[in-house]
Every structure is written in C-alpha cells, then in structure tokens.
Design a protein around this motif. Structure first.
Motif, PDB file in Angstrom:
ATOM      1  N   PHE A  81       0.847  -1.188   0.000  1.00  0.00           N
ATOM      2  CA  PHE A  81       0.000   0.000   0.000  1.00  0.00           C
ATOM      3  C   PHE A  81       0.883   1.238   0.000  1.00  0.00           C
ATOM      4  O   PHE A  81       1.725   1.419   0.873  1.00  0.00           O
ATOM      5  N   GLU A  93       0.963   4.869   0.674  1.00  0.00           N
ATOM      6  CA  GLU A  93       0.114   5.723   1.501  1.00  0.00           C
ATOM      7  C   GLU A  93      -0.200   7.055   0.839  1.00  0.00           C
ATOM      8  O   GLU A  93      -1.355   7.502   0.820  1.00  0.00           O
ATOM      9  N   SER A 102      -2.669   6.502  -1.870  1.00  0.00           N
ATOM     10  CA  SER A 102      -3.791   5.616  -1.530  1.00  0.00           C
ATOM     11  C   SER A 102      -3.967   4.555  -2.616  1.00  0.00           C
ATOM     12  O   SER A 102      -5.061   4.294  -3.123  1.00  0.00           O
ATOM     13  N   LEU A 105      -3.067   0.586  -3.840  1.00  0.00           N
ATOM     14  CA  LEU A 105      -2.684  -0.780  -3.496  1.00  0.00           C
ATOM     15  C   LEU A 105      -2.051  -1.424  -4.719  1.00  0.00           C
ATOM     16  O   LEU A 105      -2.656  -1.465  -5.800  1.00  0.00           O
ATOM     17  N   PHE A 146      -6.877  -1.883   3.680  1.00  0.00           N
ATOM     18  CA  PHE A 146      -6.345  -0.574   3.307  1.00  0.00           C
ATOM     19  C   PHE A 146      -7.391   0.405   2.758  1.00  0.00           C
ATOM     20  O   PHE A 146      -7.175   1.610   2.785  1.00  0.00           O
ATOM     21  N   PRO A 179      -8.179   1.229  -0.389  1.00  0.00           N
ATOM     22  CA  PRO A 179      -7.440   2.121  -1.280  1.00  0.00           C
ATOM     23  C   PRO A 179      -8.351   2.880  -2.244  1.00  0.00           C
ATOM     24  O   PRO A 179      -9.447   2.417  -2.590  1.00  0.00           O
TER      25      PRO A 179
END
Length: 210
Positions: free
Chosen positions: A21, A23, A26, A28, A67, A69
C-alpha cells in the motif's frame, strides 16, 4: 502484520498477502494473481478442488478491506491464460470493489483488452508516478525506482542440520523492489541477495525483514 518502509520519501506498507500500500497515493499494488489458473488446470484434468477457485477473491477482499485504497494497480499477470469461466467471478469482484483499477500488462495477460475496457479497467505497458516506474518485468531506468513482479521471488533459509525453508518475499535492491506472487498455486523462484539488498520474507501472517 505489515512492515512499513520508506522509499524516496514515500511511505509503503508491505502486507503479508503480498501486496504493498502506497500511503501518499492511496494505491494498493499487487502482482501476479494469476486468476483463472485453477480453472485452467481443472480443464486439463488436474485434481484441484473447485473451492480453490474462490481463494484468490477471498484474499483480494481481505487486503482491500485492510487498506480501503482509492486505486488498485495490478502489476501484470492478473489472469493466467485465456478466457475461462472464472472471468464471471472477476466481473462480480470488480462490480463490488469501489476502488479504481488499472492493469500493467504482463506476459500472461492475453485476454482481449476489450473485455477489460468493458469493466472500466485501462491496460498500460507501464506507469510512471513521481520517481517510480511500475512494470511487470523487472526494468532498470535512470532516475526511477522500479516496482515489478514476474519473478515470484523467494528466499531460502538454512536452519540447524539439514533444515531448509523457502519463503516468498519482497526483494528490494537499490533501485528496484520485486513483488511476491499474490495468487495461489503460482510457484516461486529463489533469489540470492547481494550486498545492499533487502529481503522482507512472508512468514505466516507477518512480513519479516531478513
């Protein structure tokens, strides 16, 4: 448990299922899922349980939920071979997944781009974001850090006596990080780290730096 690393001032979380991931984006990142491989094997008489077909989708749901995402980028070999019955499962998974999806084409991705276009999934040969080069095959390009798959890397560990253990891993060198295969039934290729390389092995539900 994830392993957090920083590459070129960007933050990444390495997940024990084999994805990463990003960050700040955002996003994946996942490589070598090889959807349809079980159906492909069954078609040619391999004794693979039918329920194994659903395993990859369960794992995809889990990592996406962990996550949440904005975007999912598959780094090639999303499908193992030609179109088969598993495509309908993939259509259903895409329909219920809120993230945008993009596919970097791999050597196994032979399904017509028109099929992906119908699902709103663009297919790219590569993607450059910031100073990162996203590809399927490992590449070296001046000024860019390469995220890639294809190799299905593993690391071999030796224990006491004749004990040997081979683990899937994230394999990082100075300007490249090779993803482990996400999919079930994919096999691995053992790599030997050199000075300066970093290896993050997947041990059950953890990512452990070796």
């Amino acid at each position: 448990m994830t392993q957090n690393i920083i590459i070129q001032n960007q933050n990444f979380a390495l997940h024990p299922l084999g994805g990463i991931f990003w960050e700040e984006k955002s996003m994946l990142l996942i490589s070598d899922v090889h959807l349809g491989k079980v159906a492909h094997f069954r078609k040619f008489g391999a004794a693979v349980p039918r329920k194994a077909i659903h395993k990859n989708y369960i794992l995809l749901d889990k990592i996406v939920a962990d996550f949440n995402p904005f975007q999912i980028c598959f780094l090639g070999d999303l499908f193992h071979s030609s179109l088969n019955k598993e495509w309908e499962l993939f259509e259903n998974w895409v329909a219920k997944t809120p993230a945008e999806i993009v596919l970097i084409s791999g050597n196994h991705d032979i399904i017509s781009p028109h099929k992906f276009d119908q699902l709103g999934i663009p297919i790219l040969q590569e993607l450059i974001l910031n100073d990162f080069l996203l590809t399927h095959h490992p590449e070296e390009r001046e000024g860019l850090f390469n995220f890639c798959g294809h190799i299905h890397p593993a690391i071999k560990l030796k224990g006491f006596g004749r004990q040997n253990l081979r683990l899937s891993c994230f394999f990082k060198s100075k300007k490249q990080l090779i993803f482990p295969a996400f999919g079930e039934f994919t096999g691995t290729y053992t790599l030997k780290p050199k000075k300066g390389d970093e290896v993050f092995a997947i041990v059950e539900d953890e990512v452990v730096k070796i």
